[in-house]
Write a protein that holds these residues in place. Sequence first.
Motif, PDB file in Angstrom:
ATOM      1  N   PRO A 294      27.435  45.479  26.825  1.00  0.00           N
ATOM      2  CA  PRO A 294      26.070  46.014  26.800  1.00  0.00           C
ATOM      3  C   PRO A 294      25.284  45.640  28.073  1.00  0.00           C
ATOM      4  O   PRO A 294      25.676  44.736  28.815  1.00  0.00           O
ATOM      5  CB  PRO A 294      25.475  45.361  25.553  1.00  0.00           C
ATOM      6  CG  PRO A 294      26.253  44.083  25.398  1.00  0.00           C
ATOM      7  CD  PRO A 294      27.647  44.395  25.872  1.00  0.00           C
ATOM      8  N   ASN A 295      24.189  46.367  28.318  1.00  0.00           N
ATOM      9  CA  ASN A 295      23.317  46.074  29.448  1.00  0.00           C
ATOM     10  C   ASN A 295      22.631  44.723  29.242  1.00  0.00           C
ATOM     11  O   ASN A 295      22.519  44.226  28.117  1.00  0.00           O
ATOM     12  CB  ASN A 295      22.261  47.163  29.609  1.00  0.00           C
ATOM     13  CG  ASN A 295      22.878  48.499  30.000  1.00  0.00           C
ATOM     14  OD1 ASN A 295      23.882  48.515  30.714  1.00  0.00           O
ATOM     15  ND2 ASN A 295      22.299  49.590  29.525  1.00  0.00           N
ATOM     16  N   PRO A 296      22.134  44.152  30.330  1.00  0.00           N
ATOM     17  CA  PRO A 296      21.448  42.863  30.181  1.00  0.00           C
ATOM     18  C   PRO A 296      20.271  42.975  29.223  1.00  0.00           C
ATOM     19  O   PRO A 296      19.551  43.973  29.212  1.00  0.00           O
ATOM     20  CB  PRO A 296      20.986  42.562  31.604  1.00  0.00           C
ATOM     21  CG  PRO A 296      21.937  43.327  32.475  1.00  0.00           C
ATOM     22  CD  PRO A 296      22.266  44.562  31.714  1.00  0.00           C
ATOM     23  N   PHE A 297      20.074  41.968  28.413  1.00  0.00           N
ATOM     24  CA  PHE A 297      19.013  41.850  27.419  1.00  0.00           C
ATOM     25  C   PHE A 297      19.108  42.905  26.322  1.00  0.00           C
ATOM     26  O   PHE A 297      18.167  43.091  25.550  1.00  0.00           O
ATOM     27  CB  PHE A 297      17.615  41.925  28.074  1.00  0.00           C
ATOM     28  CG  PHE A 297      17.437  40.945  29.199  1.00  0.00           C
ATOM     29  CD1 PHE A 297      17.295  39.589  28.922  1.00  0.00           C
ATOM     30  CD2 PHE A 297      17.439  41.375  30.507  1.00  0.00           C
ATOM     31  CE1 PHE A 297      17.132  38.674  29.971  1.00  0.00           C
ATOM     32  CE2 PHE A 297      17.285  40.475  31.545  1.00  0.00           C
ATOM     33  CZ  PHE A 297      17.139  39.121  31.285  1.00  0.00           C
ATOM     34  N   ALA A 298      20.206  43.667  26.270  1.00  0.00           N
ATOM     35  CA  ALA A 298      20.390  44.663  25.199  1.00  0.00           C
ATOM     36  C   ALA A 298      21.119  44.019  24.037  1.00  0.00           C
ATOM     37  O   ALA A 298      21.848  43.035  24.178  1.00  0.00           O
ATOM     38  CB  ALA A 298      21.165  45.871  25.709  1.00  0.00           C
ATOM     39  N   ILE A 299      20.907  44.609  22.876  1.00  0.00           N
ATOM     40  CA  ILE A 299      21.572  44.094  21.679  1.00  0.00           C
ATOM     41  C   ILE A 299      22.961  44.726  21.586  1.00  0.00           C
ATOM     42  O   ILE A 299      23.100  45.950  21.622  1.00  0.00           O
ATOM     43  CB  ILE A 299      20.750  44.420  20.422  1.00  0.00           C
ATOM     44  CG1 ILE A 299      19.366  43.767  20.501  1.00  0.00           C
ATOM     45  CG2 ILE A 299      21.483  43.940  19.177  1.00  0.00           C
ATOM     46  CD1 ILE A 299      18.469  44.117  19.341  1.00  0.00           C
ATOM     47  N   GLY A 300      23.961  43.953  21.464  1.00  0.00           N
ATOM     48  CA  GLY A 300      25.342  44.450  21.361  1.00  0.00           C
ATOM     49  C   GLY A 300      26.333  43.354  21.705  1.00  0.00           C
ATOM     50  O   GLY A 300      25.955  42.198  21.944  1.00  0.00           O
ATOM     51  N   GLU A 301      27.615  43.741  21.758  1.00  0.00           N
ATOM     52  CA  GLU A 301      28.654  42.773  22.063  1.00  0.00           C
ATOM     53  C   GLU A 301      29.690  43.400  22.990  1.00  0.00           C
ATOM     54  O   GLU A 301      29.844  44.628  23.051  1.00  0.00           O
ATOM     55  CB  GLU A 301      29.335  42.292  20.779  1.00  0.00           C
ATOM     56  CG  GLU A 301      29.987  43.392  19.972  1.00  0.00           C
ATOM     57  CD  GLU A 301      30.624  42.862  18.700  1.00  0.00           C
ATOM     58  OE1 GLU A 301      31.202  43.691  17.976  1.00  0.00           O
ATOM     59  OE2 GLU A 301      30.570  41.640  18.454  1.00  0.00           O
ATOM     60  N   THR A 302      30.369  42.552  23.692  1.00  0.00           N
ATOM     61  CA  THR A 302      31.407  43.003  24.625  1.00  0.00           C
ATOM     62  C   THR A 302      32.688  43.300  23.859  1.00  0.00           C
ATOM     63  O   THR A 302      33.145  42.475  23.053  1.00  0.00           O
ATOM     64  CB  THR A 302      31.677  41.929  25.687  1.00  0.00           C
ATOM     65  OG1 THR A 302      30.457  41.649  26.391  1.00  0.00           O
ATOM     66  CG2 THR A 302      32.737  42.407  26.666  1.00  0.00           C
ATOM     67  N   ILE A 303      33.289  44.486  24.106  1.00  0.00           N
ATOM     68  CA  ILE A 303      34.531  44.867  23.431  1.00  0.00           C
ATOM     69  C   ILE A 303      35.534  45.370  24.464  1.00  0.00           C
ATOM     70  O   ILE A 303      35.164  45.753  25.584  1.00  0.00           O
ATOM     71  CB  ILE A 303      34.287  45.952  22.362  1.00  0.00           C
ATOM     72  CG1 ILE A 303      33.724  47.231  23.013  1.00  0.00           C
ATOM     73  CG2 ILE A 303      33.386  45.446  21.268  1.00  0.00           C
ATOM     74  CD1 ILE A 303      33.595  48.379  22.046  1.00  0.00           C
ATOM     75  N   THR A 304      36.801  45.336  24.064  1.00  0.00           N
ATOM     76  CA  THR A 304      37.887  45.831  24.920  1.00  0.00           C
ATOM     77  C   THR A 304      38.390  47.150  24.350  1.00  0.00           C
ATOM     78  O   THR A 304      38.786  47.222  23.180  1.00  0.00           O
ATOM     79  CB  THR A 304      39.037  44.821  24.987  1.00  0.00           C
ATOM     80  OG1 THR A 304      38.535  43.586  25.505  1.00  0.00           O
ATOM     81  CG2 THR A 304      40.146  45.329  25.881  1.00  0.00           C
ATOM     82  N   VAL A 305      38.399  48.191  25.174  1.00  0.00           N
ATOM     83  CA  VAL A 305      38.795  49.533  24.745  1.00  0.00           C
ATOM     84  C   VAL A 305      40.120  49.906  25.421  1.00  0.00           C
ATOM     85  O   VAL A 305      40.218  49.877  26.651  1.00  0.00           O
ATOM     86  CB  VAL A 305      37.719  50.585  25.095  1.00  0.00           C
ATOM     87  CG1 VAL A 305      38.153  51.962  24.622  1.00  0.00           C
ATOM     88  CG2 VAL A 305      36.395  50.180  24.488  1.00  0.00           C
ATOM     89  N   PRO A 306      41.178  50.238  24.635  1.00  0.00           N
ATOM     90  CA  PRO A 306      42.451  50.637  25.248  1.00  0.00           C
ATOM     91  C   PRO A 306      42.387  52.042  25.823  1.00  0.00           C
ATOM     92  O   PRO A 306      41.722  52.923  25.279  1.00  0.00           O
ATOM     93  CB  PRO A 306      43.436  50.556  24.079  1.00  0.00           C
ATOM     94  CG  PRO A 306      42.595  50.802  22.870  1.00  0.00           C
ATOM     95  CD  PRO A 306      41.254  50.191  23.168  1.00  0.00           C
TER      96      PRO A 306
END
Length: 366
Positions: A294-306
Motif C-alpha cells: 500500500p501507499n505510505p500512510f494508507a490502510i492495507g498490507e504488503t502481499i506477494t502476487v504470483p
Amino acid sequence: MKGIFLILAMLFSTVFAEATPVRIKDLADFDGVRGNDLVGYGLVVGLDGTGDSMRNAPFTEEMLAGFLERLGVNVTDDALRSKNVAAVIVTATLPEFARSGSRIDASVSTIGDAKSLLGGTLVMTPLKAADGNIYAVAQGSIIAGGVSVSGDAARVVEGVPTAGKIPVGARVEREVSFDFSLINNIRIALRNADFTTATRIEDAINRDFRRQIALAHDSGTVIVGFRQLGQVNPSRVLSRIENILIQPENRARVVIDHKTGTIVMGDQVRISRVAVSQGNLTLKVSEALQVSQPNPFAIGETITVPRTYAEIGDEPGIGFAEVGSEASLGDLVEGLNALGVRPRDMIDILKSIHSAGALHADLVVE
C-alpha cells in the motif's frame, strides 16, 4: 529447436547383405529333439554375512533346520542366527538325449533378502521336471555375476550379485524315455511360420532325396516320412536333412524398442506414396513473484502476487518431404542418412506412417 522433414526412419547404421541360403537346422526344430526345463529349491552356504535374515525369510530358517536334522543335528529356532545362508531357486535345462552321469550347467537365484551370493556353495539340490520326477542333482561353488559393497550410510552394487551360475554343476540322474529309432516320420517345426518357407523346405528335401518323402502340412510344420527310404537310420536321415540349404522367406516387419530407441527393419519393407512433415514445439513457462504494497500512510498490507509467463514457439518448416510409390529400403536409408534423424523422432514418424496405411509391414512395438 530443430524441425525434421523425412519419409521414413530406421536404425542408425544398417548393414545390407545379399540374401544367402540358410541350413534347415537354423530355421526349424525337430519333433522329439528338444531339452526339458528343470527347477529346484535349495540352500547356499558359506556367504560372508550377506545371506538371508532368518526372521525376514522364515522359509530359509525352516529349510535349514530340516537340513540339519537330516544330518543328525538337533537345533532350535533360537539357535538359527546365521546370516551366511540363503534360500535359492536353481534352474537348469536337460539337453535332448542326455544320459545318466553327464553334467549340465545350473543357474542360481535368491528368493529371500540375501544381498550377495559371492563365495557361496550350493548344497545338494534335486532338480525336478514338469512331471514331478527328479532328473538331476545340483551342487557346487557359485560364480556370481556382480559385486556389492556397503557401509553404514551407503551401498554400491555392480551387476547382479544375487544371481549366479554353477558351470557343469548338475549331474543327470534320470534319462528321458524316448527311443528315436522307433519313430516313423519326422516333424519339422519352423520357428517363424511361413507358407513359402515351408514349401521351399518340402521341395528341397524331395529334391535332395529324389523322391516325395516330405509334405508341408501347414505354415509351421513339414512332415518327412523317411520310412519310404527303407530300413534307414533316423539319425543319419536327420543329419542329412538339417544341412540342406534353402532360401527362407519372412514377413515384412518393423520392430521398435521404446526403451532404447532402436528401430530394426527388414529388406522387404515397402511404403506407398506419402508425404511427411514433422516440427518441434517448444513450451517455455516461467514464474515470477511481484510484491504489492500500500501507499505510505494508507490502510492495507504488503502481499506477494504470483505472475506466470508462458510462450509457445514453433520452428518454421521447409515443407513436406515426399517419396514415390513403393519406395525400397535403400531409398529410405539414403534419405535417413542425408537428414540425420534421431531414433526417437524415427519412432514417431514410423507410427504415423503405419496409421496412415502407407507402411506395408507388421509394426511391432516392444
